[in-house]
Design a protein around this motif. Structure first.
Motif, mmCIF file in Angstrom:
data_model
loop_
_atom_site.group_PDB
_atom_site.id
_atom_site.type_symbol
_atom_site.label_atom_id
_atom_site.label_comp_id
_atom_site.label_asym_id
_atom_site.label_seq_id
_atom_site.Cartn_x
_atom_site.Cartn_y
_atom_site.Cartn_z
ATOM 1 N N ILE A 122 0.914 -1.209 -0.008
ATOM 2 C CA ILE A 122 0.005 -0.098 -0.181
ATOM 3 C C ILE A 122 0.860 1.257 0.025
ATOM 4 C CG2 ILE A 122 -2.047 -1.126 1.226
ATOM 5 C CD1 ILE A 122 -0.966 0.334 3.848
ATOM 6 N N GLY A 123 0.326 2.205 -0.352
ATOM 7 C CA GLY A 123 1.146 3.678 -0.313
ATOM 8 C C GLY A 123 0.343 4.537 0.664
ATOM 9 N N VAL A 124 1.090 5.329 1.388
ATOM 10 C CA VAL A 124 0.380 6.296 2.269
ATOM 11 C C VAL A 124 1.219 7.779 1.939
ATOM 12 C CG1 VAL A 124 -0.443 4.722 3.872
ATOM 13 C CG2 VAL A 124 1.610 5.807 4.241
ATOM 14 N N ASP A 125 0.563 8.826 2.418
ATOM 15 C CA ASP A 125 1.157 9.999 2.732
ATOM 16 C C ASP A 125 2.048 10.144 3.984
ATOM 17 O OD1 ASP A 125 1.938 12.625 2.831
ATOM 18 O OD2 ASP A 125 0.186 13.224 1.642
ATOM 19 N N PHE A 126 3.402 10.726 3.812
ATOM 20 C CA PHE A 126 4.097 10.583 4.983
ATOM 21 C C PHE A 126 4.192 12.189 5.662
ATOM 22 C CE2 PHE A 126 5.558 6.460 3.191
ATOM 23 C CZ PHE A 126 5.686 5.714 4.199
ATOM 24 N N ALA A 127 3.263 12.942 5.223
ATOM 25 C CA ALA A 127 3.573 14.417 5.592
ATOM 26 C C ALA A 127 3.475 14.734 6.958
ATOM 27 C CB ALA A 127 2.553 15.166 4.592
ATOM 28 N N SER A 128 2.476 14.145 7.460
ATOM 29 C CA SER A 128 2.126 14.447 8.984
ATOM 30 C C SER A 128 3.365 13.988 9.807
ATOM 31 C CB SER A 128 0.808 14.052 9.565
ATOM 32 O OG SER A 128 0.728 12.851 9.255
ATOM 33 N N LEU A 129 3.592 12.577 9.582
ATOM 34 C CA LEU A 129 4.697 11.919 10.276
ATOM 35 C C LEU A 129 5.991 12.667 9.987
ATOM 36 C CD1 LEU A 129 5.040 9.528 12.124
ATOM 37 C CD2 LEU A 129 5.682 8.198 9.993
ATOM 38 N N ASP A 130 6.327 13.314 8.954
ATOM 39 C CA ASP A 130 7.362 14.295 8.763
ATOM 40 C C ASP A 130 7.406 15.359 9.446
ATOM 41 O OD1 ASP A 130 8.672 12.521 6.709
ATOM 42 O OD2 ASP A 130 7.691 13.449 5.179
#
Length: 259
Positions: free
Chosen positions: A212-220
């Motif tokens: 699967i693919g997810v956006d890492f923005a908030s974790l960054d």
């Protein structure tokens, strides 16, 4: 009150090749960060609420000053390849008996929804600052090791030493009793502070496994915030190396807990 209270959304049915992800609070909040991020990134819907007298006797105060009882939740995320159940929340049990009771409840959900595989997530404390981040694994079925190695998970003999304490470990054993393959994936971390960087490495490996693919923005963003906090800690420790500061505030219990 009953020992464990839970409510299941009756609309949660007809799952497609479901897997379960478990990310509860533990060392460095490594597993919790991953689970919470997946809930947000995948738009997962809450299907189960879990409350127990084995959780801390407290409520959580929200930004609007209202309170909610400490508890855990199961979310459902539907993806093209598989449906994902995500166990996340506020706490693990505060006592040994509660760990067993709650883990039996969690595995009961997995059986009810015909989960094919479970991944518990946690932190592996090394006590070393600025060390290489990697993910180490433990399984309840030796036959799944090779496929996980191909995804970059490391397996070292008798590691982690001392075993895995808490839900991340017990769920593997309970799952074996139910015939469910399960693996514990642990991101290396100092063990001293919350570690979103370790969580990101762990999440990348997990996404590769689940395809699967997810956006890492908030974790960054969490990583940037934590870097600033670490710098402030370093500045506040007069004349001491940061590693020595960590040694002073770590305990054997901290470093032996892999939940």
């Amino acid at each position: 009150m009953n020992e464990i209270i839970y409510h299941i959304d009756p609309a949660a049915e007809d799952l497609k090749d479901p897997v379960m992800i478990v990310g509860l609070p533990g060392v460095g909040h490594v597993g919790k960060f991953v689970a919470d991020h997946l809930v947000e990134a995948l738009g997962a819907q809450k299907i189960i609420e879990i409350y127990s007298e084995h959780f801390p006797p407290q409520v959580i105060v929200g930004e609007d000053s209202t309170v909610t009882l400490v508890g855990n939740r199961v979310y459902l995320a539907r993806t093209e390849k598989t449906d994902i159940l995500i166990l996340a929340g506020d706490s693990q049990s505060t006592d040994p008996a509660g760990h067993y009771s709650l883990c039996e409840t969690y595995i009961g959900f997995a059986s009810q929804f015909k989960v094919k595989r479970i991944f518990t997530l946690g932190g592996y404390p090394t006590g070393v600052v600025n060390a290489e981040n990697y993910v180490i694994g433990a399984v309840n079925n030796i036959e799944i090791i090779e496929s996980l190695k191909e995804k970059g998970i490391k397996f070292n003999p008798s590691e982690p030493p001392g075993g895995i304490v808490g839900a991340s470990g017990l769920i593997l054993a309970f799952a074996k009793f139910r015939g469910i393959d399960a693996a514990c994936l642990m991101g290396t971390t100092t063990g001293y502070i919350a570690d979103p960087q370790s969580s990101k490495v762990l999440l990348e490996k997990l996404c590769g496994i689940l395809e699967i693919g997810v956006d890492f923005a908030s974790l960054d963003e969490k990583i940037k915030d934590m870097e600033q906090i670490v710098e402030k800690i370093k500045d506040s420790v007069n004349g001491e190396e940061f590693e020595e500061y960590g040694d002073r505030y770590a305990t054997d219990e901290d470093l032996n807990y892999f939940g």
